[in-house]
Design an enzyme around this catalytic site. Structure first.
Site, PDB file in Angstrom:
ATOM      1  N   HIS A   1      61.649  56.114 -23.148  1.00 56.43           N
ATOM      2  CA  HIS A   1      63.217  55.927 -23.056  1.00 56.43           C
ATOM      3  C   HIS A   1      63.794  54.873 -22.447  1.00 56.43           C
ATOM      4  O   HIS A   1      64.668  55.154 -21.628  1.00 56.43           O
ATOM      5  CB  HIS A   1      63.912  57.303 -22.882  1.00 56.43           C
ATOM      6  CG  HIS A   1      63.538  58.536 -23.910  1.00 56.43           C
ATOM      7  ND1 HIS A   1      64.304  58.798 -24.596  1.00 56.43           N
ATOM      8  CD2 HIS A   1      62.296  59.090 -24.002  1.00 56.43           C
ATOM      9  CE1 HIS A   1      63.748  59.834 -25.446  1.00 56.43           C
ATOM     10  NE2 HIS A   1      62.639  59.996 -25.065  1.00 56.43           N
TER      11      HIS A   1
ATOM     12  N   TYR B   1      55.412  63.002 -15.797  1.00 53.99           N
ATOM     13  CA  TYR B   1      56.827  62.553 -15.193  1.00 53.99           C
ATOM     14  C   TYR B   1      56.692  62.045 -13.647  1.00 53.99           C
ATOM     15  O   TYR B   1      57.299  61.061 -13.512  1.00 53.99           O
ATOM     16  CB  TYR B   1      57.838  63.564 -15.540  1.00 53.99           C
ATOM     17  CG  TYR B   1      58.383  63.764 -16.962  1.00 53.99           C
ATOM     18  CD1 TYR B   1      57.713  63.207 -17.972  1.00 53.99           C
ATOM     19  CD2 TYR B   1      59.732  64.731 -17.033  1.00 53.99           C
ATOM     20  CE1 TYR B   1      58.172  63.692 -19.204  1.00 53.99           C
ATOM     21  CE2 TYR B   1      59.910  64.951 -18.326  1.00 53.99           C
ATOM     22  CZ  TYR B   1      59.253  64.483 -19.389  1.00 53.99           C
ATOM     23  OH  TYR B   1      59.858  64.793 -20.699  1.00 53.99           O
TER      24      TYR B   1
END
Length: 360
Positions: free
Chosen positions: A66, A331
């Site tokens: 993203h 993450y």
């Protein structure tokens, strides 16, 4: 809804799967690793991130997934309807500040907005008691696979052949045959088209969570954001229209979504993001998300936020979905790599890894 031809001979529909499947692989690639789930000889966080960089090119300081996005700010107006199921103060009547981010899948910050039909919404709710709720959502109603192992197989099947620059159709066919759980996602992908606006999209949490009430009872839930706007129209014929559309809309009025929370019945799966729950399950309107301002991702308040979906306030807990722990682990690894790059490259555009959010 499953077309058997796509499993045996990935031609037109198979090519569409390859395009969208590759985008999802990049958007949710962080799902594929968590310690002990995959052999360290085959995959580590560093090697996984290297694969994403290879696919998208080298873009220091940008998030690996993203990469192209925009910061947004606003608030969530709780209405009290969910307080019987969760003690989290965000659901009480009143406002909670929100920092968020819209994005498209992929590690290329210069990718055309129309390259994939998936959009993502990532949010951080800052509660009055100092706790946070972070969530990453995507505009697809189901995830392709249910486990990190299956996701690794998906990534392998979608890896481009150096000679053709495309995934190997035989590998795609073999993956489909081995993973019939992809049918629901593939059915959605056949008709999905890139939208002209972030503001008119529905965003699904995909994974199950638990709400915890005042008595300590747990309630399995999924949530989604449903927009009040519905006038997206066809995507323009240019590469960069989503942020401009968002800027124009917010200059006229705030954008609004209803937060709808669906309660599971006994027996509904909480560990499988490829399976939806029956439409007759009880759904609660928990309040409205209001986004008022947008800012560039390299200087806005979402820049350094890791939208880890396991960052939860008291009153919300993770489920047994195996993808959640995997998302959190990678993450963190991806965010660490980004911050190291930022330290070495002064002035680089900097964003925290939001993942799928996914994909958020």
């Amino acid at each position: 809804m499953h077309d058997p031809d796509t499993s045996s001979r990935p031609s037109g529909n198979g090519a569409r799967w390859a395009l969208i499947g590759t985008a999802v692989a990049v958007a949710a690639g962080a799902y594929a690793y968590v310690g002990g789930w995959l052999s360290p000889q085959r995959l580590t966080p560093d090697r996984l991130v290297d694969d994403f960089q290879q696919a998208a090119g080298d873009h220091p300081g940008f998030r690996r997934n993203h990469a192209k996005g925009v910061c947004v700010t606003g608030y969530f107006e709780g209405n009290g309807n969910a307080t019987a199921f969760s003690t989290a103060p965000v659901f009480a009547a009143g406002r909670t500040p929100v920092v968020g981010r819209f994005a498209i899948p992929g590690g290329n910050p210069y990718a055309p907005d129309s390259s994939v039909p998936i959009r993502s919404m990532a949010l951080r709710f800052s509660l009055a008691n100092g706790q946070q709720w972070r969530t990453g959502m995507n505009s697809m109603p189901v995830f392709p696979v249910a486990t990190p192992q299956a996701f690794q197989a998906q990534m392998d099947a979608n890896r481009k052949d150096p000679e053709t620059g495309k995934p190997d159709p035989a590998k795609l066919a073999a993956f489909f045959a081995a993973h019939p759980e992809t049918a629901a996602f593939r059915a959605w992908a056949k008709t999905a088209r890139p939208s002209a606006s972030f503001v008119t999209e529905r965003y699904y949490g995909l994974n199950a969570f638990h709400f915890i009430d005042a008595d300590g009872a747990r309630h399995a839930v999924r949530w989604r954001m449903v927009p009040e706007a519905s006038d997206a129209g066809a995507a323009p014929a240019n590469d960069n229209y989503l942020i401009g559309d968002l800027h124009r809309r917010l200059a006229q009025a705030p954008a609004r979504w209803r937060l709808l929370v669906t309660l599971a019945d006994p027996g509904d799966p909480t560990d499988d993001a490829t399976r939806t729950w029956p439409a007759n399950r009880r759904t609660i309107d928990a309040g409205v998300l209001v986004l008022e301002h947008e800012q560039p991702q390299d200087s806005g308040p979402c820049r350094d936020v890791n939208f880890d979906p396991t960052v939860l306030p008291a009153g919300i807990a993770i489920s047994d979905d195996p993808l959640l722990a995997a998302r959190s682990a990678v993450y963190a690894d991806s965010h660490l790599r980004r911050t190291r790059e930022e330290a070495r490259v002064p002035g680089a555009a900097s964003t925290a890894d939001a993942g799928m959010e996914s994909a958020r």
